[in-house]
Write a protein that holds these residues in place. Structure first.
Motif, mmCIF file in Angstrom:
data_model
loop_
_atom_site.group_PDB
_atom_site.id
_atom_site.type_symbol
_atom_site.label_atom_id
_atom_site.label_comp_id
_atom_site.label_asym_id
_atom_site.label_seq_id
_atom_site.Cartn_x
_atom_site.Cartn_y
_atom_site.Cartn_z
ATOM 1 N N UNK A 70 0.901 -1.104 0.007
ATOM 2 C CA UNK A 70 -0.115 0.058 -0.026
ATOM 3 C C UNK A 70 0.825 1.196 -0.179
ATOM 4 N N UNK A 71 0.931 2.013 -1.005
ATOM 5 C CA UNK A 71 1.672 3.295 -1.156
ATOM 6 C C UNK A 71 0.910 4.393 -0.745
ATOM 7 N N UNK A 72 1.155 5.296 0.048
ATOM 8 C CA UNK A 72 0.774 6.549 0.600
ATOM 9 C C UNK A 72 1.190 7.460 -0.347
ATOM 10 N N UNK A 73 0.481 8.427 -1.063
ATOM 11 C CA UNK A 73 0.614 9.254 -1.807
ATOM 12 C C UNK A 73 -0.047 10.522 -1.589
ATOM 13 N N UNK A 74 0.693 11.857 -1.151
ATOM 14 C CA UNK A 74 0.282 13.228 -0.991
ATOM 15 C C UNK A 74 0.151 13.971 -2.274
ATOM 16 N N UNK A 75 -1.092 14.398 -2.402
ATOM 17 C CA UNK A 75 -1.331 15.345 -3.598
ATOM 18 C C UNK A 75 -2.203 16.644 -2.783
ATOM 19 N N UNK A 76 -1.650 17.432 -2.342
ATOM 20 C CA UNK A 76 -2.136 18.455 -1.881
ATOM 21 C C UNK A 76 -2.854 19.811 -2.517
ATOM 22 N N UNK A 77 -3.642 20.707 -2.351
ATOM 23 C CA UNK A 77 -4.059 21.745 -3.001
ATOM 24 C C UNK A 77 -5.468 21.890 -3.048
ATOM 25 N N UNK A 78 -5.956 23.044 -2.684
ATOM 26 C CA UNK A 78 -7.253 23.457 -2.811
ATOM 27 C C UNK A 78 -8.301 22.663 -1.899
ATOM 28 N N UNK A 79 -7.600 22.572 -0.627
ATOM 29 C CA UNK A 79 -8.445 21.880 0.487
ATOM 30 C C UNK A 79 -8.619 20.288 0.276
ATOM 31 N N UNK A 80 -7.909 19.790 -0.715
ATOM 32 C CA UNK A 80 -7.761 18.488 -1.008
ATOM 33 C C UNK A 80 -8.742 18.128 -2.375
ATOM 34 N N UNK A 81 -9.097 19.443 -3.071
ATOM 35 C CA UNK A 81 -10.073 18.983 -4.156
ATOM 36 C C UNK A 81 -9.222 18.574 -5.443
ATOM 37 N N UNK A 82 -7.928 19.070 -5.487
ATOM 38 C CA UNK A 82 -7.256 18.562 -6.753
ATOM 39 C C UNK A 82 -6.822 16.864 -6.390
ATOM 40 N N UNK A 83 -6.559 16.251 -5.493
ATOM 41 C CA UNK A 83 -6.600 14.864 -5.161
ATOM 42 C C UNK A 83 -8.094 14.227 -5.500
#
Length: 332
Positions: A70-83
């Motif tokens: 299980x790979x944890x991947x951070x994709x931040x931005x716009x209160x999480x809306x981008x991810x």
């Protein structure tokens, strides 16, 4: 005694029956084969925060239970809306998950375009944690404000002149205080900051007298006496500050404001896979060391089933959406 009856299907009829049965057989075979490759767990916020920490704790244990990476991947931005927009468009095969947090749930109310529908575009798997929020005051600036009723009295004595801060426009602390103001019929001015750390820093420094803060950020300063906690937003008191009453206990019956996080997948993810992950998460959150690790990150382990989480998504989306619309709050 009944004799078995056999039916002989004609060629066209047999093909129709097989066509109807194949998707069910394929779905069952898929569920039995899952997980056959690496699972990606998307965190819609930067590394280091409670959502990221919770994701890594659960992701590591989920990998052991599923015997799959299980790979944890951070994709931040716009209160999480981008991810969230990316996850919503990912294949619904059980190999892309996301740790939804309240800001991401509510982002479509705050931004003109997000690229996803919080209710329709995801499948709920399990809630993972609650993140208590707390009203704190600077005791040097507000020495007489020791509970919520004293704060309300203080605010009503100088309507619109008392300032409070939060981690930003549309943050859960901002929305919660606006709901509290509406229920209590008092007024204060919001001074938004870009993040919880600068907001806490200026509350400690006296630039603003009070804050509606994430408990994880405020707790060290509450324990040192630099900040005074006067109320928590959850329906029950919080174990790490047991003497601090809830807002509901202090004259605001029914007040309930809890930020939370839970696992989601793209809409249409096979039900057997959802149930399997949910069952594993339930077992993970029942473990004492998991609960302790989450508590150290300022979060409280809280498992809810897929149907319970789906109901919570709908309820919170509607409840806080109304607050946002009533107050004209926007992040753009």
């Amino acid at each position: 005694m009944f004799k078995p009856v056999s039916f002989k299907l004609s060629g066209p009829t047999r093909r129709v029956v097989l066509a109807l049965a194949l998707p069910m057989l394929a779905g069952s075979a898929f569920a039995q084969a899952w997980p056959g490759k690496t699972i990606k767990l998307i965190v819609p916020f930067p590394a280091g925060g409670p959502t990221d920490t919770a994701s890594r704790i659960v992701g590591q244990k989920l990998a052991l239970r599923l015997k799959q990476t299980v790979i944890v991947e951070n994709k931040a931005g716009a209160s999480g809306a981008i991810a969230a927009a990316q996850v919503a468009k990912a294949p619904a095969d059980g190999y892309t998950l996301m740790m939804l947090a309240t800001p991401t749930l509510l982002a479509p109310h705050l931004y003109k375009t997000t690229g996803y529908d919080s209710v329709k575009d995801f499948t709920s798997i399990a809630t993972v944690y609650d993140l208590p929020i707390v009203v704190v005051v600077n005791p040097s600036l507000m020495p007489t404000v020791t509970d919520l009723q004293k704060l309300v009295t203080h605010a009503k004595a100088q309507p619109g002149r008392l300032n409070y801060t939060s981690s930003g426009v549309g943050s859960f602390g901002h929305l919660s205080m606006e709901l509290l103001k509406q229920m209590g019929q008092f007024d204060m001015q919001h001074v938004p900051y870009r993040g919880g750390v600068p907001a806490i820093t200026d509350t400690l420094g006296g630039q603003v007298p009070m804050m509606y803060a994430d408990l994880v950020a405020a707790l060290p300063h509450i324990q040192s006496g630099s900040l005074r906690a006067i109320a928590v937003g959850s329906p029950q008191r919080v174990g790490v500050i047991p003497d601090v009453k809830t807002i509901a206990e202090q004259g605001f019956k029914g007040f309930d404001a809890v930020s939370w996080g839970g696992l989601m997948a793209p809409a249409g993810t096979p039900r057997d896979v959802v149930e399997r992950i949910s069952t594993e998460v339930k077992a993970i959150l029942a473990e004492k060391d998991t609960q302790d690790k989450l508590l150290n990150a300022g979060a409280i382990a809280n498992y809810q089933t897929p149907s319970q989480m789906a109901a919570r998504v709908q309820q919170d989306y509607a409840k806080w959406g109304k607050v946002i619309r009533d107050k004209g709050i926007t992040s753009q």
